[in-house]
Scaffold this active site. Structure first.
Site, PDB file in Angstrom:
ATOM      1  CD  GLU A 206      -5.879  -2.372   1.291  1.00 40.49           C
ATOM      2  OE1 GLU A 206      -5.602  -1.639   2.252  1.00 40.49           O
ATOM      3  OE2 GLU A 206      -5.120  -3.252   0.856  1.00 40.49           O
ATOM      4  CD  GLU A 398      -3.053  -1.717  -2.746  1.00 40.26           C
ATOM      5  OE1 GLU A 398      -2.445  -2.205  -1.766  1.00 40.26           O
ATOM      6  OE2 GLU A 398      -3.869  -0.800  -2.646  1.00 40.26           O
TER       7      GLU A 398
HETATM    8  C1  BG6 Z   1      -2.527  -1.552   1.120  1.00 34.67           C
HETATM    9  C2  BG6 Z   1      -2.906  -0.122   0.873  1.00 34.67           C
HETATM   10  O1  BG6 Z   1      -3.049  -1.911   2.336  1.00 34.67           O
HETATM   11  O2  BG6 Z   1      -1.214  -1.891   1.315  1.00 34.67           O
HETATM   12  C3  BG6 Z   1      -1.767   0.776   0.464  1.00 34.67           C
HETATM   13  O3  BG6 Z   1      -3.959   0.001  -0.049  1.00 34.67           O
HETATM   14  C4  BG6 Z   1      -0.521   0.386   1.224  1.00 34.67           C
HETATM   15  O4  BG6 Z   1      -2.161   2.103   0.678  1.00 34.67           O
HETATM   16  C5  BG6 Z   1      -0.163  -1.050   0.898  1.00 34.67           C
HETATM   17  O5  BG6 Z   1       0.566   1.212   0.966  1.00 34.67           O
HETATM   18  C6  BG6 Z   1       1.097  -1.534   1.559  1.00 34.67           C
HETATM   19  O6  BG6 Z   1       1.055  -1.275   2.936  1.00 34.67           O
HETATM   20  P1  BG6 Z   1       2.173  -0.423   3.656  1.00 34.67           P
HETATM   21  O7  BG6 Z   1       1.649  -0.153   5.008  1.00 34.67           O
HETATM   22  O8  BG6 Z   1       3.385  -1.278   3.652  1.00 34.67           O
HETATM   23  O9  BG6 Z   1       2.362   0.807   2.843  1.00 34.67           O
END
Ligand code: BG6
Length: 500
Positions: A206, A398
């Site tokens: 990211e 993701e």
């Molecule tokens: C992304 C990141 O922004 O979102 C992860 O690459 C992160 O590291 C994921 O865990 C979800 O966000 P969060 O803050 O709910 O864990």
């Protein structure tokens, strides 16, 4: 004829060391910037703990969701031995001691690919050591062997919010060009030591989130706009130089960039709202413009000029960036954003990721307890946006939903997660089938429960596999498949055809 996903489509899940690995003080590892971040919650910001030269200690909220950009003058981030502070990365899901079990469960779920990040400071404890920590090499090598045993392709993020702490404290992280060569050495060490085991690497997770969390993303303990411009440029350069090494010496390796993206919708048809949405979108796509097209776009150069910011490029740097673009574009996409100039109450912090002004909730979408909305079209729209602009291979690395899961009847009945996945996978399938988008794979975020990044708590669970551990690293760490595990298993077995 309508075709579904490719036969070799990489179904799987994604993790990151600082949220999943634990074992922070084991195996000769050094600390990363994540290891001095305290726990938090939806209402309590995570803090970075520090010490000043006179011994004064304290903490500052330099993490996601906070507008704070500086540690106090002279302070450096440090782990404090004070019961007031709890550091969730130190234990989290304890993958360090459970990797065999986790990989077996993922294999039984049908995974073809598992994304990990490597902790740079597990291999080079200070980030700039002359020699590599062999215990760290062995740990990751064992992890990759375990994956390969089941035919799972490991995908490795070289830097997922894990700049070595020493480099943040001494050099203000990626603000300094000093990190570029150190990163390239680390990347080359990985290419060499894991040759034949790891084919896919991502350079910076990211990369665009530097604008919202410059400490987390690039180890900046002082982040004025010029520091952010410097750090961004140094990461671009480091990514290109690592790609150069891979292309020249390890032709089997493919390097991806990694962008956090969600479509931005204008709330009204007012052209001003439409322009704002386009500008927001460009603000994110700028990073892919550089890493996939090899040049800074005019809108960004014009903005820098207006704001008196300069790119710290030396002779030949821009040629490197132009020549060594990434091989594929990978991205995270959790949902979408809505912007408008017509709501005086619009605040920063609404919607997925939050943190930007003029954002409002989308009245058509449902949100979870953390305000993240499920958008059943976001993947299709995202994939089309990327393919139209970059014409390259794409990889969703993701996508997922955090929930305060309840463990009952010996498992978690997470139908809300199944609904989310069904909608998102369908949207992605439509992009492939109806729009002809070349997609390499789909990795569900946080396939095994782990600490959330934004809040630093275990309570916001993403997993399809439950881990019995609480916000303070207490529990049996027993793994239990949730209902969503069996749903995804069925989905993978049908190559994405069975979404019932
Ligand atoms: C992304 C990141 O922004 O979102 C992860 O690459 C992160 O590291 C994921 O865990 C979800 O966000 P969060 O803050 O709910 O864990």
């Amino acid at each position: 004829m309508i075709m579904g996903f490719a036969k070799d489509f990489l179904w799987g899940g994604a993790t990151a060391a600082n949220q999943y690995e634990g074992g922070v003080h084991e195996g000769g590892a050094g600390l990363s910037i994540a290891d001095v971040m305290t726990n938090g919650s939806h209402t309590v910001r995570r803090q970075v703990t520090w010490v000043k030269p006179d011994g004064e200690t304290g903490s500052t909220p330099l993490c996601f969701g906070s507008m704070e950009r500086h540690l106090p003058e002279g302070a450096v981030p440090v782990e404090l031995n004070d019961p007031k502070y709890y550091y969730p990365s130190h234990v989290t899901s304890d993958f360090y001691h459970h990797y065999k079990e986790d990989i077996r469960l993922c294999a039984e779920e049908g995974f073809k690919c598992l994304r990990f990040s490597m902790k740079w400071s597990r291999l080079f404890p200070n980030g700039d050591d002359e020699t590599v920590n062999e215990e760290g090499v062995k740990f990751y090598s064992d992890v990759f062997d375990e994956c390969l045993k089941y035919g799972i392709e490991p995908l490795v993020t070289l830097s997922h919010y894990e700049t070595p702490l020493n480099l943040a404290a001494k050099y203000n992280g990626w603000d300094s060009r000093y990190l570029v060569d150190k990163f390239v050495k680390y990347a080359e060490t990985c290419f060499e030591r894991f040759a034949g085991k790891v084919k896919y690497y991502l350079t910076f997770n990211e990369i665009n989130c530097i604008e919202f969390a410059p400490y987390v993303t690039a180890g900046l303990i002082h982040a004025d706009p010029q520091n952010i411009v410097n750090a961004t440029f140094h990461q671009f350069l480091a990514s290109s130089l690592a790609t150069k090494v891979a292309h020249e010496k390890y032709p089997d390796i493919k390097i991806g960039m990694m962008l956090a993206y969600g479509p931005t919708y204008a709330y009204t048809t007012d052209p001003e709202d439409q322009l704002l949405a386009q500008q927001r979108s460009n603000g994110t796509l700028f990073y892919a413009d550089v890493q996939m097209l090899g040049r800074y776009p005019n809108y960004k150069l014009a903005q820098y000029k207006r704001e008196g910011l300069t790119i710290p490029a030396q002779e030949g740097d821009m040629d490197i960036i132009a020549k060594y673009t990434c091989d594929f574009l990978s991205f995270s996409c959790y949902g979408s954003h809505v912007v408008t100039l017509h709501d005086e109450n619009a605040e920063a912090g609404e919607g997925n990721g939050g943190g930007q002004p003029h954002q409002v909730r989308n009245p058509y979408l449902k949100t979870n307890a953390w305000g993240w909305a499920t958008d059943p079209q976001c993947l299709r729209i995202t994939l089309n946006t990327f393919f139209d602009r970059y014409h390259c291979d794409l990889f969703c690395v993701e996508n997922g939903i955090g929930w305060n899961d309840q463990f009952e009847d010996g498992t978690v009945h997470d139908d809300y997660r199944i609904d989310y996945m069904r909608a998102n996978i369908k949207s992605m399938r439509d992009a492939v089938e109806f729009d002809g988008i070349p997609l390499m794979g789909y990795l569900y975020w946080g396939c095994v429960d782990m600490v959330s990044n934004g809040e630093g708590e275990m309570a916001k669970r993403y997993g399809q596999i439950y881990v019995d551990a609480d916000n303070y690293g207490q529990g049996t760490f027993k793994r239990t498949p949730k209902d969503s595990y069996y749903w995804y298993q069925k989905c993978i077995a049908s190559n994405g055809e069975d979404l019932d």
